[in-house]
Write an enzyme that holds these catalytic residues in place. Structure first.
Site, short mmCIF file in Angstrom:
data_model
loop_
_atom_site.label_atom_id
_atom_site.label_comp_id
_atom_site.label_asym_id
_atom_site.label_seq_id
_atom_site.Cartn_x
_atom_site.Cartn_y
_atom_site.Cartn_z
CG ASP A 45 -5.41 -1.79 2.23
OD1 ASP A 45 -5.31 -2.86 2.70
OD2 ASP A 45 -5.60 -0.62 2.72
CB ALA A 69 -1.08 0.04 1.30
CG LEU A 70 4.01 2.35 -2.10
CD1 LEU A 70 4.20 3.09 -3.24
CD2 LEU A 70 5.45 1.62 -1.65
CE1 TYR A 81 3.77 -5.40 14.84
CE2 TYR A 81 4.86 -5.92 16.71
CZ TYR A 81 4.73 -5.96 15.40
OH TYR A 81 5.55 -6.78 14.67
CG PHE A 87 7.05 -9.62 4.54
CD1 PHE A 87 8.04 -10.19 5.46
CD2 PHE A 87 7.37 -10.60 3.24
CE1 PHE A 87 9.08 -11.28 5.10
CE2 PHE A 87 8.10 -11.40 2.80
CZ PHE A 87 9.13 -11.70 3.90
CB ALA A 88 1.26 -6.15 4.25
CG HIS A 98 9.78 -0.85 27.37
ND1 HIS A 98 10.73 -0.10 27.42
CD2 HIS A 98 10.00 -1.83 26.30
CE1 HIS A 98 11.81 -0.35 26.70
NE2 HIS A 98 11.15 -1.27 26.05
CB ALA A 141 -2.99 -7.42 20.88
CE LYS A 200 2.66 -9.71 12.79
NZ LYS A 200 2.89 -9.58 10.93
CG ASN A 232 13.85 -6.66 18.31
OD1 ASN A 232 13.19 -7.54 19.17
ND2 ASN A 232 13.46 -5.43 18.42
CB THR A 236 6.40 -10.44 15.94
OG1 THR A 236 7.17 -9.86 16.78
CG2 THR A 236 4.99 -10.26 16.13
CG ASP A 237 10.44 -11.70 19.49
OD1 ASP A 237 9.81 -10.85 19.23
OD2 ASP A 237 11.47 -11.97 19.74
CD GLU A 238 7.08 -6.77 19.83
OE1 GLU A 238 6.21 -6.26 20.13
OE2 GLU A 238 8.43 -6.11 19.47
P1 NAD Z 1 7.59 -2.37 7.85
O1 NAD Z 1 6.85 -1.05 8.71
O2 NAD Z 1 9.28 -2.00 7.36
O3 NAD Z 1 6.80 -2.64 6.56
C1 NAD Z 1 5.58 -2.91 6.16
C2 NAD Z 1 5.32 -2.72 4.90
O4 NAD Z 1 3.79 -3.19 4.91
C3 NAD Z 1 5.38 -1.29 4.50
O5 NAD Z 1 5.98 -1.70 2.85
C4 NAD Z 1 3.98 -0.98 4.29
O6 NAD Z 1 3.76 -0.10 2.92
C5 NAD Z 1 3.07 -2.17 3.88
N1 NAD Z 1 1.86 -2.14 4.37
C6 NAD Z 1 1.31 -1.52 5.53
N2 NAD Z 1 -0.10 -1.85 5.42
C7 NAD Z 1 -0.39 -2.45 4.47
C8 NAD Z 1 -1.61 -2.66 3.77
N3 NAD Z 1 -2.84 -2.38 4.34
N4 NAD Z 1 -1.66 -3.21 2.54
C9 NAD Z 1 -0.40 -3.41 1.84
N5 NAD Z 1 0.53 -3.15 2.26
C10 NAD Z 1 0.69 -2.56 3.56
O7 NAD Z 1 7.60 -3.67 8.50
P2 NAD Z 1 8.73 -4.76 8.87
O8 NAD Z 1 9.97 -4.29 9.91
O9 NAD Z 1 9.58 -4.89 7.32
O10 NAD Z 1 8.31 -5.88 9.36
C11 NAD Z 1 7.50 -6.88 8.19
C12 NAD Z 1 6.77 -7.94 8.93
O11 NAD Z 1 7.45 -8.80 9.65
C13 NAD Z 1 5.68 -7.62 9.77
O12 NAD Z 1 4.57 -8.53 9.85
C14 NAD Z 1 6.05 -7.57 11.07
O13 NAD Z 1 5.17 -7.81 12.26
C15 NAD Z 1 7.07 -8.82 10.92
N6 NAD Z 1 8.40 -8.79 11.97
C16 NAD Z 1 9.18 -7.65 12.04
C17 NAD Z 1 10.19 -7.62 12.87
C18 NAD Z 1 11.26 -6.46 12.89
O14 NAD Z 1 12.32 -6.67 13.59
N7 NAD Z 1 11.12 -5.48 12.17
C19 NAD Z 1 10.55 -9.00 13.59
C20 NAD Z 1 9.49 -9.98 13.47
C21 NAD Z 1 8.53 -9.79 12.64
O1 DAU Z 2 10.65 -8.57 18.40
C1 DAU Z 2 10.18 -8.22 17.15
C2 DAU Z 2 9.78 -6.73 16.99
O2 DAU Z 2 10.90 -5.91 16.94
C3 DAU Z 2 8.87 -6.41 15.72
O3 DAU Z 2 7.79 -7.40 15.80
C4 DAU Z 2 8.58 -4.97 15.74
O4 DAU Z 2 7.86 -4.90 14.38
C5 DAU Z 2 9.65 -4.44 15.81
O5 DAU Z 2 9.39 -2.93 15.46
C6 DAU Z 2 10.63 -4.69 16.81
O6 DAU Z 2 10.04 -4.10 18.03
P1 DAU Z 2 10.54 -3.22 19.21
O7 DAU Z 2 9.63 -2.76 19.80
O8 DAU Z 2 11.56 -4.40 20.04
O9 DAU Z 2 11.54 -2.51 18.52
P2 DAU Z 2 12.08 -1.04 18.55
O10 DAU Z 2 13.30 -0.89 17.48
O11 DAU Z 2 10.90 -0.12 18.38
O12 DAU Z 2 12.68 -0.99 20.03
C7 DAU Z 2 13.68 -1.64 20.45
C8 DAU Z 2 14.07 -1.57 21.84
O13 DAU Z 2 14.53 -0.24 22.05
C9 DAU Z 2 12.76 -1.63 22.73
O14 DAU Z 2 13.04 -2.04 23.93
C10 DAU Z 2 12.24 -0.02 23.01
C11 DAU Z 2 13.83 0.62 22.84
N1 DAU Z 2 13.62 1.86 22.34
C12 DAU Z 2 13.07 1.98 21.04
C13 DAU Z 2 13.20 3.35 20.38
C14 DAU Z 2 12.42 3.37 19.02
C15 DAU Z 2 14.35 2.87 22.88
O15 DAU Z 2 14.88 2.66 24.14
N2 DAU Z 2 14.30 4.42 22.32
C16 DAU Z 2 13.91 4.38 20.99
O16 DAU Z 2 13.99 5.52 20.48
#
Ligand code: NAD
Ligand code: DAU
Length: 359
Positions: free
Chosen positions: A67, A42-43, A164, A89-90, A298, A166, A168, A193, A139-141
């Protein structure tokens, strides 16, 4: 255990313009030359087509802006592209945003996943393709928070704490239900993460790098003692490909690298690595650290037990954290224009330049 090998021929990747989805596509396409990839995204603010310049000219790649909640669009893509695997992934992915605005998380992560599942079920039951997989990237969350010891396994009860997580967990349960009720061949993986290139600088590691370069404060929530388990995004992509091709339908796998860090230790490490790269005196960047109000609810500690994936399918991470974090920092330094485009918002114009139409 018996393995059912599966060779996908046409993937529908949702959210492929985000951090993990784009890294996955960039890695997957050169390794799977016969497989077409349709990227439905969806960008939103998190979608960035500049992450995909390596594949955008590939004749096997197609981008569709749309979307996941648009059922007719999803149905039409599944049918016309003869999709045999959805890699989903979206999502809305940032915990802090889910605290200030949870509604979009339910709409995208729960209802969007439901739409994809329902259209996938119809497509699969119509016999449009010989084999099919629906792969939920989770996600592990969803497991909640750990104390000082222990690990999340695949049998740990779901106990999400943020809107978030919940949303997922709700999506994961729908995926499970579509397998149990309809027999849809589903897969779920739950990863820790991620870090690496193309990470939106609202998340901890890219935020630190961008702010250190710009000499801005580094916000550390609470006392910085919360623990996260970090995995390079390419190792996540390798695990996803391995699970997609080899896992039994209905299975769930944890993905992680046994790499736990207190947040403050990560912050100090990134500060110190950037001191030397930016020619600043040792300790300079640590001076930017600012302890701020803690995140509501947190989660204290995440730690993944990924032994099922290692034992069943032979996956293990290729990156050590030492090399992965150093490479990641170097990537941000050599791709400062990517960071600048995200920070200024100009990355959003790239869609218009490449595909025409309104952003
Ligand atoms: P991100 O936020 O970087 O990317 C999400 C993408 O989804 C974006 O390109 C956005 O445009 C697209 N999107 C959002 N809503 C949409 C919709 N309604 N229709 C189509 N596209 C849509 O996320 P990410 O960090 O790349 O995470 C990708 C997946 O992996 C997620 O499902 C997240 O829960 C999971 N995940 C992330 C992490 C992490 O550390 N980032 C870890 C474990 C799992
Ligand atoms: O565990 C997987 C998850 O990891 C994914 O499902 C999520 O999509 C991804 O965003 C990530 O979630 P976190 O909340 O763990 O990531 P975030 O980078 O937001 O934060 C990492 C840790 O750092 C967390 O304990 C909060 C803390 N933090 C985060 C930010 C943005 C700070 O202390 N300062 C900050 O500015």
């Amino acid at each position: 255990m018996t393995i059912t090998p599966f060779t996908p021929t046409a993937l529908l990747v949702t959210g492929g313009a985000g951090f993990i989805g784009s890294n996955f596509i960039n890695r997957f396409m050169p390794r799977n030359l016969g497989c077409r990839v349709v990227n439905l995204d969806a960008l939103t603010y998190a979608g960035n087509l500049k992450n995909l310049t390596a594949v955008e000219q590939n004749p096997n790649y197609r981008f569709i802006r749309g979307d996941i909640g648009d059922a007719p669009l999803v149905a039409s893509i599944l049918a016309t592209e003869k999709i045999d695997a959805v890699v989903h992934f979206a999502a809305e992915s940032h915990v802090d945003r889910s605290i200030t605005g949870p509604e979009i998380f339910v709409r995208t992560n729960v209802l969007g996943t439901q739409t994809l599942l329902e259209e996938s079920r119809r497509h699969w039951q119509a016999g449009a393709v010989p084999q099919f997989r629906f792969y939920q990237i989770s996600t592990d969350e969803v497991y909640g928070s750990l104390g000082d010891t222990g690990f999340f396994t695949e049998t740990t009860p779901l106990a999400p704490n943020s809107p978030y997580s919940a949303s997922k967990a709700g999506a994961d349960l729908l995926v499970r239900a579509y397998h149990e009720t309809f027999g849809l061949p589903t897969l779920i993986s739950r990863c820790s993460n991620n870090y690496g290139p193309f990470h939106f600088p609202e998340k901890l590691i890219p935020l630190l790098i961008a702010n250190i370069i710009a000499q801005k404060p580094l916000p550390v929530y609470g006392d910085g003692s919360n623990v996260r388990d970090w995995l390079h995004v390419q190792d996540h992509g390798a695990a996803i490909e391995c699970i997609l091709k080899n896992a039994q339908p209905g299975s769930v796998y944890n993905i992680g690298g046994n790499n736990e860090w207190q947040n403050i230790a990560i912050v100090n490490l990134v500060c110190d690595l950037l001191d030397s790269r930016l020619g600043r005196a040792p300790g300079t960047n640590r001076g930017l650290i600012a302890f701020v109000k803690d995140r509501l609810g947190h989660d204290r500690r995440y730690a993944i037990d990924a032994s099922r994936l290692k034992i069943d399918l032979g996956w293990s991470p290729a990156y050590t954290f030492e090399t992965g974090i150093a490479e990641t920092i170097d990537w941000y330094l050599t791709n400062q224009s990517w960071v600048d485009a995200v920070t200024s918002g100009s990355y959003r114009e790239y869609y218009l330049q490449q595909y025409g139409g309104a952003q």
